[in-house]
Design a protein around this motif. Structure first.
Motif, mmCIF file in Angstrom:
data_model
loop_
_atom_site.group_PDB
_atom_site.id
_atom_site.type_symbol
_atom_site.label_atom_id
_atom_site.label_comp_id
_atom_site.label_asym_id
_atom_site.label_seq_id
_atom_site.Cartn_x
_atom_site.Cartn_y
_atom_site.Cartn_z
ATOM 1 N N VAL A 133 0.863 -1.183 0.000
ATOM 2 C CA VAL A 133 0.000 0.000 0.000
ATOM 3 C C VAL A 133 0.898 1.231 0.000
ATOM 4 O O VAL A 133 1.935 1.255 0.683
ATOM 5 N N GLY A 134 0.530 2.245 -0.774
ATOM 6 C CA GLY A 134 1.336 3.460 -0.874
ATOM 7 C C GLY A 134 0.842 4.574 0.037
ATOM 8 O O GLY A 134 -0.109 4.406 0.814
ATOM 9 N N SER A 135 1.483 5.731 -0.070
ATOM 10 C CA SER A 135 1.108 6.894 0.742
ATOM 11 C C SER A 135 -0.204 7.490 0.247
ATOM 12 O O SER A 135 -0.407 7.626 -0.962
ATOM 13 N N PRO A 136 -1.093 7.855 1.163
ATOM 14 C CA PRO A 136 -2.410 8.364 0.769
ATOM 15 C C PRO A 136 -2.379 9.834 0.369
ATOM 16 O O PRO A 136 -1.419 10.551 0.652
ATOM 17 N N LEU A 137 -3.432 10.247 -0.274
ATOM 18 C CA LEU A 137 -3.585 11.643 -0.700
ATOM 19 C C LEU A 137 -5.036 12.045 -0.500
ATOM 20 O O LEU A 137 -5.949 11.364 -0.971
ATOM 21 N N LEU A 138 -5.272 13.119 0.223
ATOM 22 C CA LEU A 138 -6.622 13.658 0.405
ATOM 23 C C LEU A 138 -6.794 14.793 -0.591
ATOM 24 O O LEU A 138 -6.026 15.751 -0.596
ATOM 25 N N TRP A 139 -7.816 14.673 -1.449
ATOM 26 C CA TRP A 139 -7.923 15.543 -2.630
ATOM 27 C C TRP A 139 -9.331 16.084 -2.816
ATOM 28 O O TRP A 139 -10.314 15.392 -2.547
ATOM 29 N N SER A 140 -9.405 17.315 -3.252
ATOM 30 C CA SER A 140 -10.639 17.892 -3.786
ATOM 31 C C SER A 140 -10.294 18.464 -5.151
ATOM 32 O O SER A 140 -9.180 18.966 -5.346
ATOM 33 N N PRO A 141 -11.222 18.428 -6.113
ATOM 34 C CA PRO A 141 -10.906 18.940 -7.447
ATOM 35 C C PRO A 141 -10.561 20.425 -7.415
ATOM 36 O O PRO A 141 -11.205 21.199 -6.701
ATOM 37 N N SER A 142 -9.529 20.790 -8.166
ATOM 38 C CA SER A 142 -9.218 22.212 -8.352
ATOM 39 C C SER A 142 -10.311 22.798 -9.247
ATOM 40 O O SER A 142 -11.125 22.064 -9.819
ATOM 41 N N GLU A 143 -10.306 24.104 -9.390
ATOM 42 C CA GLU A 143 -11.299 24.748 -10.260
ATOM 43 C C GLU A 143 -11.207 24.199 -11.683
ATOM 44 O O GLU A 143 -12.213 23.905 -12.327
ATOM 45 N N GLU A 144 -9.967 24.034 -12.159
ATOM 46 C CA GLU A 144 -9.750 23.527 -13.522
ATOM 47 C C GLU A 144 -10.232 22.078 -13.658
ATOM 48 O O GLU A 144 -10.889 21.722 -14.633
ATOM 49 N N GLU A 145 -9.903 21.253 -12.661
ATOM 50 C CA GLU A 145 -10.331 19.848 -12.696
ATOM 51 C C GLU A 145 -11.864 19.753 -12.669
ATOM 52 O O GLU A 145 -12.458 18.951 -13.386
ATOM 53 N N GLU A 146 -12.482 20.586 -11.843
ATOM 54 C CA GLU A 146 -13.948 20.554 -11.767
ATOM 55 C C GLU A 146 -14.572 20.954 -13.104
ATOM 56 O O GLU A 146 -15.555 20.361 -13.544
ATOM 57 N N GLN A 147 -13.982 21.941 -13.780
ATOM 58 C CA GLN A 147 -14.501 22.362 -15.085
ATOM 59 C C GLN A 147 -14.374 21.238 -16.113
ATOM 60 O O GLN A 147 -15.282 21.012 -16.925
ATOM 61 N N GLN A 148 -13.233 20.528 -16.091
ATOM 62 C CA GLN A 148 -13.038 19.391 -17.005
ATOM 63 C C GLN A 148 -14.120 18.330 -16.765
ATOM 64 O O GLN A 148 -14.736 17.819 -17.703
ATOM 65 N N LEU A 149 -14.317 17.997 -15.495
ATOM 66 C CA LEU A 149 -15.301 16.969 -15.135
ATOM 67 C C LEU A 149 -16.705 17.406 -15.530
ATOM 68 O O LEU A 149 -17.478 16.620 -16.076
ATOM 69 N N ARG A 150 -17.002 18.657 -15.260
ATOM 70 C CA ARG A 150 -18.340 19.184 -15.570
ATOM 71 C C ARG A 150 -18.624 19.143 -17.076
ATOM 72 O O ARG A 150 -19.703 18.726 -17.497
ATOM 73 N N ARG A 151 -17.639 19.586 -17.882
ATOM 74 C CA ARG A 151 -17.818 19.586 -19.341
ATOM 75 C C ARG A 151 -18.125 18.183 -19.855
ATOM 76 O O ARG A 151 -19.039 17.980 -20.654
ATOM 77 N N ASP A 152 -17.335 17.225 -19.391
ATOM 78 C CA ASP A 152 -17.536 15.843 -19.835
ATOM 79 C C ASP A 152 -18.894 15.318 -19.379
ATOM 80 O O ASP A 152 -19.611 14.670 -20.140
#
Length: 223
Positions: A133-152
């Motif tokens: 198991v690797g090191s964890p990452l706690l993440w929320s979408p950046s504004e740019e990532e959210e826009q990409q997801l929303r468009r798709d």
């Protein structure tokens, strides 16, 4: 006995950090859970094992795994090159009753609002119990990532509403794809046909493409 649900983001991240470096075999022994021969029939096993250790409480309910914290757990199989080996399932896509549905109120946006990513060695030549198991990452979408997801999401949902669900392929979408998700070809569900008539089709799921999750991991871990 399974650990109780974590009461804060910090507590959850601390637990996840404590799992880093351990093997799936070691974690399975601690949990009293048997290790399957492979993941072909037990695709969700790694996630369930980590859920147990981290104290996830949602089970199969349609809410984030750590509902009290609003955090979803996603394991991500990683290759020798540090890149994700496969797309990441997010949630089942709605195919009917879509009137008035918006990105802001969508289930997928809710699921991706806060994610605990846990990389796990995924190369097939490493026996399942020996994968680390690797090191964890706690993440929320950046504004740019959210826009990409929303468009798709909007593009794919438009096609569903227009009765084009059968024409959608894994190539549609920049970072998000829609593809069949069913245990077998007899598990059909309702959708719209080209003329608005009800048709039967395979359930569909939203998946994050590997280049999206690879970029996310690279940015945070600077692989």
């Amino acid at each position: 006995m399974q650990p109780s649900p974590p009461t804060s983001e910090h507590a959850l991240l601390e637990r996840a950090c404590n799992l880093a470096g351990q093997t799936l075999g070691e974690l399975a022994v601690q949990a009293g859970i048997s290790v399957p021969m492979d993941l072909r029939r037990d695709k969700g096993w790694v996630g369930q094992l980590l859920e147990w250790h981290l104290g996830a409480s949602a089970g199969s309910k349609p809410v984030p795994d750590f509902d009290n914290l609003g955090i979803e757990l996603k394991t991500i199989p990683i290759g020798y090159n540090g890149k994700p080996l496969e797309t990441t399932f997010v949630c089942v896509a709605p195919l009917i009753g879509l009137h008035g549905l918006s990105w802001e109120k969508s289930h997928i946006r809710h699921k991706l609002a806060r994610v605990l990513w846990v990389p796990v060695e995924g190369e097939r030549d490493i026996p399942l119990p020996d994968r680390h198991v690797g090191s964890p990452l706690l993440w929320s979408p950046s504004e740019e990532e959210e826009q990409q997801l929303r468009r798709d999401w909007e593009e794919l949902m438009d096609m569903i509403v227009l009765g084009q669900v059968e024409q959608i392929t894994a190539r549609h979408g920049e970072v998000l794809q829609l593809r069949p998700k069913a245990a077998n070809s007899r598990a059909l569900t309702e959708a719209y046909g080209a003329n608005g008539q009800p048709i039967k089709t395979l359930p569909r799921g939203f998946y994050l493409k590997t280049h999206f999750t690879a970029a996310l991991l690279e940015r945070y871990f600077i692989l």
